[in-house]
Scaffold this motif. Structure first.
Motif, PDB file in Angstrom:
ATOM      1  N   SER A 161     -18.946  42.462  38.699  1.00  0.00           N
ATOM      2  CA  SER A 161     -19.445  43.771  39.107  1.00  0.00           C
ATOM      3  C   SER A 161     -18.779  44.831  38.248  1.00  0.00           C
ATOM      4  CB  SER A 161     -19.151  44.029  40.592  1.00  0.00           C
ATOM      5  OG  SER A 161     -17.769  43.975  40.845  1.00  0.00           O
ATOM      6  N   THR A 162     -19.477  45.941  38.040  1.00  0.00           N
ATOM      7  CA  THR A 162     -18.995  46.929  37.084  1.00  0.00           C
ATOM      8  C   THR A 162     -19.602  48.288  37.379  1.00  0.00           C
ATOM      9  OG1 THR A 162     -18.937  47.528  34.741  1.00  0.00           O
ATOM     10  CG2 THR A 162     -20.873  46.335  35.493  1.00  0.00           C
ATOM     11  N   SER A 163     -18.930  49.330  36.907  1.00  0.00           N
ATOM     12  CA  SER A 163     -19.501  50.673  36.934  1.00  0.00           C
ATOM     13  C   SER A 163     -20.060  51.036  35.555  1.00  0.00           C
ATOM     14  CB  SER A 163     -18.443  51.702  37.356  1.00  0.00           C
ATOM     15  OG  SER A 163     -17.281  51.577  36.563  1.00  0.00           O
ATOM     16  N   TRP A 164     -20.140  50.035  34.661  1.00  0.00           N
ATOM     17  CA  TRP A 164     -20.728  50.203  33.331  1.00  0.00           C
ATOM     18  C   TRP A 164     -20.121  51.409  32.594  1.00  0.00           C
ATOM     19  CZ3 TRP A 164     -23.179  46.046  31.750  1.00  0.00           C
ATOM     20  CH2 TRP A 164     -23.907  45.277  32.664  1.00  0.00           C
ATOM     21  N   THR A 165     -18.799  51.418  32.485  1.00  0.00           N
ATOM     22  CA  THR A 165     -18.104  52.489  31.777  1.00  0.00           C
ATOM     23  C   THR A 165     -17.281  51.907  30.633  1.00  0.00           C
ATOM     24  OG1 THR A 165     -16.345  52.324  33.436  1.00  0.00           O
ATOM     25  CG2 THR A 165     -17.984  54.061  33.752  1.00  0.00           C
ATOM     26  N   GLU A 166     -16.624  52.803  29.889  1.00  0.00           N
ATOM     27  CA  GLU A 166     -15.928  52.389  28.668  1.00  0.00           C
ATOM     28  C   GLU A 166     -14.729  51.485  28.929  1.00  0.00           C
ATOM     29  OE1 GLU A 166     -16.815  55.437  29.409  1.00  0.00           O
ATOM     30  OE2 GLU A 166     -18.104  56.174  27.806  1.00  0.00           O
ATOM     31  N   ASP A 167     -14.212  51.479  30.183  1.00  0.00           N
ATOM     32  CA  ASP A 167     -13.030  50.650  30.433  1.00  0.00           C
ATOM     33  C   ASP A 167     -13.378  49.200  30.728  1.00  0.00           C
ATOM     34  OD1 ASP A 167     -14.108  51.083  32.922  1.00  0.00           O
ATOM     35  OD2 ASP A 167     -12.267  51.818  33.860  1.00  0.00           O
ATOM     36  N   GLU A 168     -14.656  48.822  30.559  1.00  0.00           N
ATOM     37  CA  GLU A 168     -15.072  47.426  30.711  1.00  0.00           C
ATOM     38  C   GLU A 168     -15.981  47.043  29.547  1.00  0.00           C
ATOM     39  OE1 GLU A 168     -15.353  46.288  35.316  1.00  0.00           O
ATOM     40  OE2 GLU A 168     -16.492  48.078  34.844  1.00  0.00           O
ATOM     41  N   ASP A 169     -15.504  46.161  28.699  1.00  0.00           N
ATOM     42  CA  ASP A 169     -16.250  45.748  27.508  1.00  0.00           C
ATOM     43  C   ASP A 169     -17.005  44.458  27.823  1.00  0.00           C
ATOM     44  OD1 ASP A 169     -17.246  45.096  25.066  1.00  0.00           O
ATOM     45  OD2 ASP A 169     -15.308  44.901  24.056  1.00  0.00           O
ATOM     46  N   PHE A 170     -18.277  44.581  28.192  1.00  0.00           N
ATOM     47  CA  PHE A 170     -19.043  43.404  28.589  1.00  0.00           C
ATOM     48  C   PHE A 170     -19.506  42.562  27.411  1.00  0.00           C
ATOM     49  CE2 PHE A 170     -18.781  44.649  32.867  1.00  0.00           C
ATOM     50  CZ  PHE A 170     -19.103  43.508  33.609  1.00  0.00           C
ATOM     51  N   SER A 171     -19.289  43.038  26.198  1.00  0.00           N
ATOM     52  CA  SER A 171     -19.576  42.181  25.049  1.00  0.00           C
ATOM     53  C   SER A 171     -18.647  40.961  25.042  1.00  0.00           C
ATOM     54  CB  SER A 171     -19.434  42.968  23.746  1.00  0.00           C
ATOM     55  OG  SER A 171     -18.099  43.404  23.561  1.00  0.00           O
ATOM     56  N   VAL A 172     -17.468  41.088  25.674  1.00  0.00           N
ATOM     57  CA  VAL A 172     -16.540  39.952  25.789  1.00  0.00           C
ATOM     58  C   VAL A 172     -17.196  38.829  26.594  1.00  0.00           C
ATOM     59  CG1 VAL A 172     -14.321  39.193  26.733  1.00  0.00           C
ATOM     60  CG2 VAL A 172     -14.499  41.419  25.596  1.00  0.00           C
ATOM     61  N   LEU A 173     -17.813  39.173  27.725  1.00  0.00           N
ATOM     62  CA  LEU A 173     -18.489  38.163  28.543  1.00  0.00           C
ATOM     63  C   LEU A 173     -19.707  37.589  27.819  1.00  0.00           C
ATOM     64  CD1 LEU A 173     -18.992  36.574  31.154  1.00  0.00           C
ATOM     65  CD2 LEU A 173     -20.135  38.597  32.076  1.00  0.00           C
ATOM     66  N   LEU A 174     -20.490  38.444  27.174  1.00  0.00           N
ATOM     67  CA  LEU A 174     -21.695  37.968  26.487  1.00  0.00           C
ATOM     68  C   LEU A 174     -21.341  36.993  25.365  1.00  0.00           C
ATOM     69  CD1 LEU A 174     -23.816  41.270  26.326  1.00  0.00           C
ATOM     70  CD2 LEU A 174     -23.798  39.494  28.094  1.00  0.00           C
ATOM     71  N   LYS A 175     -20.268  37.284  24.629  1.00  0.00           N
ATOM     72  CA  LYS A 175     -19.841  36.369  23.566  1.00  0.00           C
ATOM     73  C   LYS A 175     -19.353  35.049  24.162  1.00  0.00           C
ATOM     74  CE  LYS A 175     -18.717  35.134  19.355  1.00  0.00           C
ATOM     75  NZ  LYS A 175     -18.283  33.762  19.649  1.00  0.00           N
ATOM     76  N   ALA A 176     -18.629  35.102  25.292  1.00  0.00           N
ATOM     77  CA  ALA A 176     -18.159  33.876  25.945  1.00  0.00           C
ATOM     78  C   ALA A 176     -19.337  33.036  26.419  1.00  0.00           C
ATOM     79  CB  ALA A 176     -17.241  34.230  27.115  1.00  0.00           C
ATOM     80  N   LEU A 177     -20.398  33.685  26.899  1.00  0.00           N
ATOM     81  CA  LEU A 177     -21.582  32.954  27.348  1.00  0.00           C
ATOM     82  C   LEU A 177     -22.287  32.284  26.164  1.00  0.00           C
ATOM     83  CD1 LEU A 177     -23.053  35.404  30.028  1.00  0.00           C
ATOM     84  CD2 LEU A 177     -21.751  33.295  30.422  1.00  0.00           C
ATOM     85  N   GLU A 178     -22.279  32.937  25.000  1.00  0.00           N
ATOM     86  CA  GLU A 178     -22.842  32.304  23.800  1.00  0.00           C
ATOM     87  C   GLU A 178     -22.073  31.025  23.462  1.00  0.00           C
ATOM     88  OE1 GLU A 178     -24.524  35.013  20.535  1.00  0.00           O
ATOM     89  OE2 GLU A 178     -22.972  36.267  21.442  1.00  0.00           O
ATOM     90  N   ASP A 179     -20.741  31.086  23.558  1.00  0.00           N
ATOM     91  CA  ASP A 179     -19.920  29.896  23.302  1.00  0.00           C
ATOM     92  C   ASP A 179     -20.204  28.815  24.336  1.00  0.00           C
ATOM     93  OD1 ASP A 179     -18.817  31.265  21.203  1.00  0.00           O
ATOM     94  OD2 ASP A 179     -16.927  31.727  22.211  1.00  0.00           O
ATOM     95  N   TYR A 180     -20.374  29.213  25.597  1.00  0.00           N
ATOM     96  CA  TYR A 180     -20.670  28.259  26.679  1.00  0.00           C
ATOM     97  C   TYR A 180     -21.999  27.542  26.419  1.00  0.00           C
ATOM     98  CZ  TYR A 180     -21.225  26.554  31.510  1.00  0.00           C
ATOM     99  OH  TYR A 180     -21.393  25.768  32.635  1.00  0.00           O
ATOM    100  N   LEU A 223     -13.797  42.273  33.941  1.00  0.00           N
ATOM    101  CA  LEU A 223     -13.542  42.787  32.595  1.00  0.00           C
ATOM    102  C   LEU A 223     -12.924  44.179  32.631  1.00  0.00           C
ATOM    103  CD1 LEU A 223     -16.824  41.409  31.128  1.00  0.00           C
ATOM    104  CD2 LEU A 223     -14.562  40.786  30.321  1.00  0.00           C
ATOM    105  N   HIS A 224     -12.445  44.587  33.804  1.00  0.00           N
ATOM    106  CA  HIS A 224     -11.820  45.904  33.951  1.00  0.00           C
ATOM    107  C   HIS A 224     -10.496  45.945  33.200  1.00  0.00           C
ATOM    108  CE1 HIS A 224     -10.408  49.594  35.974  1.00  0.00           C
ATOM    109  NE2 HIS A 224      -9.251  48.970  36.063  1.00  0.00           N
ATOM    110  N   LYS A 225     -10.389  46.899  32.291  1.00  0.00           N
ATOM    111  CA  LYS A 225      -9.117  47.153  31.606  1.00  0.00           C
ATOM    112  C   LYS A 225      -8.697  48.560  31.992  1.00  0.00           C
ATOM    113  CE  LYS A 225      -8.280  44.510  27.418  1.00  0.00           C
ATOM    114  NZ  LYS A 225      -8.116  44.600  25.969  1.00  0.00           N
ATOM    115  N   SER A 226      -7.608  48.664  32.711  1.00  0.00           N
ATOM    116  CA  SER A 226      -7.160  49.969  33.205  1.00  0.00           C
ATOM    117  C   SER A 226      -6.898  50.924  32.050  1.00  0.00           C
ATOM    118  CB  SER A 226      -5.894  49.791  34.034  1.00  0.00           C
ATOM    119  OG  SER A 226      -5.316  51.036  34.321  1.00  0.00           O
ATOM    120  N   SER A 227      -7.439  52.146  32.149  1.00  0.00           N
ATOM    121  CA  SER A 227      -7.208  53.144  31.105  1.00  0.00           C
ATOM    122  C   SER A 227      -5.741  53.555  31.052  1.00  0.00           C
ATOM    123  CB  SER A 227      -8.093  54.373  31.345  1.00  0.00           C
ATOM    124  OG  SER A 227      -7.788  54.975  32.596  1.00  0.00           O
TER     125      SER A 227
END
Length: 475
Positions: free
Chosen positions: A293-312, A376-380
């Protein structure tokens, strides 16, 4: 620096306007106010944001109501709050008008005009409410709400409590950089006006220490805790939820019919129900359900998950025995359309992704039905913790979470979940956790067992131990 100086002057002018309006109001109502201080223990719970996406402030309101307090819950009504809040006789929702019409012109002008308009709107709304004994304010966003709440407290002779979720200036720095004039002004403002509060709450011990060392603000740590309705979802309720979501989202629909399924079965992608006796079972060969779950803001980089799914996906193509995945990413926010565009460009055979917005009552049911959560939340600031992980743990849902400085206060690596630093590490963790899925043996099952056995403290218990004494000692 001229732009910064102009912004500082404009924000200063806004605060002068706020103070002038408050003093004008005070002049006309001073006789009435002399009858007493704040009203009968009433509390204004305020957030200069969307109430529906401010669960912690909703929890505060419910806890106060449970202890017999009248509550004015103030904020924007862009998303529907939880039914328990709307159904409470002790909570009155006070909506703020949306100021989207201000989003025109240069950015610097938008900031200044919005700050002034919000200050006037917020003060006017606060002074129209039943007078509170306390204002419990969320920060961030704190500009201009901290100054306005402080002025309102002067008028009402109320006490100001700030609940520090993070620092607003560190969130601004994600867009502008830490040395931008606006960010420096916001940092100065938070430190100055934050010291004017009577009491302070914060979400981690790391933030408690930082508030004292850098701002000389004493705070009490109130960790986010799951509400009572975050728990494992019974299989029958899982099936009902899947069938409901299948009406709108393809990944929840039954993809194929197995030999064991009769024509009397009602099917989703994960469950089937025998219509003759209502018995629900999980389907053989079902996909694994992964949720984030996400608020779709800059402190969560969802490209990390998408790249991991490509590897999966590549692991499956190489013959590794892994289940198909349904990846559900819930939430609303400014970057949702950007990431939806990236998702559409992916062509998976074994992975389906959907990005629904769930009703408040359905979200805990889905968490309680999932197999794994990803955060994928990274605290600012490096000082706050993701509430989504708290909710997942309440549902005994194991989590893979991206590393940041104080995450260890919540996620215990290799005990209740795993911590990763990049997409390749996340992909390896997904492979390890889902190997031979859905057999009960393995780390995924052990994490879930550890979470269920941990008897986690719930919000109500934690609030009663930590926050209730603040109200009791000041009365």
């Amino acid at each position: 620096m001229a732009a910064g100086g102009g912004a500082l002057a404009a924000i200063g002018a806004a605060l002068v306007l706020v103070a002038a309006a408050a003093l004008w109001w005070w002049r006309w109502r001073w006789r009435w106010r002399r009858a007493g201080g704040g009203g009968e223990g009433r509390v204004c719970v305020a957030v200069l944001g969307d109430l529906g996406r401010s669960p912690r402030m909703q929890y505060h309101a419910l806890s106060l109501a449970r202890h017999g307090r009248g509550v004015s819950l103030l904020g924007y009504l862009q998303t529907r709050p939880h039914g328990d809040v709307l159904g409470s006789d002790s909570i009155r929702v006070v909506p703020l008008s949306d100021l989207r019409w201000l989003r025109v012109g240069p950015k610097i002008l938008q900031y200044v005009v919005k700050a002034i308009a919000q200050a006037v709107q917020l003060l006017y709304t606060m002074l129209q409410m039943e007078r509170p004994a306390y204002i419990l304010l969320q920060n961030p966003p704190g500009l201009p709400s901290i100054a306005v709440a402080w002025v309102a407290c002067l008028v009402w002779r109320s006490k100001l409590i700030i609940d520090w979720h993070n620092y607003g200036y560190t969130i601004m720095s994600l867009n502008h950089g830490i040395n931008h004039p606006l960010v420096r002004i916001a940092k100065w403002y938070e430190k100055l006006f934050g010291r004017l509060s009577d009491y302070n709450l914060c979400v981690t011990n790391a933030m408690k220490e930082d508030l004292w060392v850098n701002c000389k603000i004493k705070a009490v740590t109130l960790y986010d805790r799951p509400a009572s309705y975050f728990k494992e979802t019974p299989l029958e309720l899982q099936h009902q939820l899947y069938m409901k979501l299948a009406k709108d989202y393809e990944p929840f629909k039954a993809q194929h019919i197995t030999e064991s399924v009769s024509s009397n079965a009602e099917r989703s992608a994960f469950t089937e129900m025998d219509k003759r006796n209502g018995r629900v079972v999980k389907t053989r060969g079902r996909p694994a359900l992964l949720i984030s779950s996400t608020s779709w803001t800059e402190d969560e980089d969802f490209s990390v998950l998408l790249k991991a799914l490509e590897d999966y996906e590549q692991y499956i193509n190489e013959g590794i025995k892994l289940p198909a995945l349904v990846c559900v990413i819930t939430g609303k926010g400014p970057l949702k359309e950007y990431y939806n565009g990236l998702i559409k460009k992916l062509h998976f055979r074994h992975i389906q992704i959907c990005t629904p917005w769930l009703e408040a009552e359905d979200y805990p049911l889905l968490l309680g039905s999932a197999d794994l959560g990803v955060c994928l939340h990274k605290s600012s600031s490096g000082l706050d913790l993701p509430m989504k992980v708290v909710d997942m743990f309440g549902c005994c849902l194991p989590v893979c979470a991206i590393y940041f400085e104080c995450l260890h206060e919540l996620v215990k690596h290799d005990e209740n979940g795993l911590i990763f630093r990049d997409s390749s590490e996340l992909a390896e963790q997904l492979k390890m956790l889902f190997l031979e899925f859905p057999t009960l043996e393995g780390k995924l099952h052990n994490f879930r067992k550890n979470l269920c056995a941990s008897k986690q403290l719930r919000w109500d218990e934690s609030w009663d131990q930590t926050v209730l004494p603040l109200f009791m000692q000041s009365e």
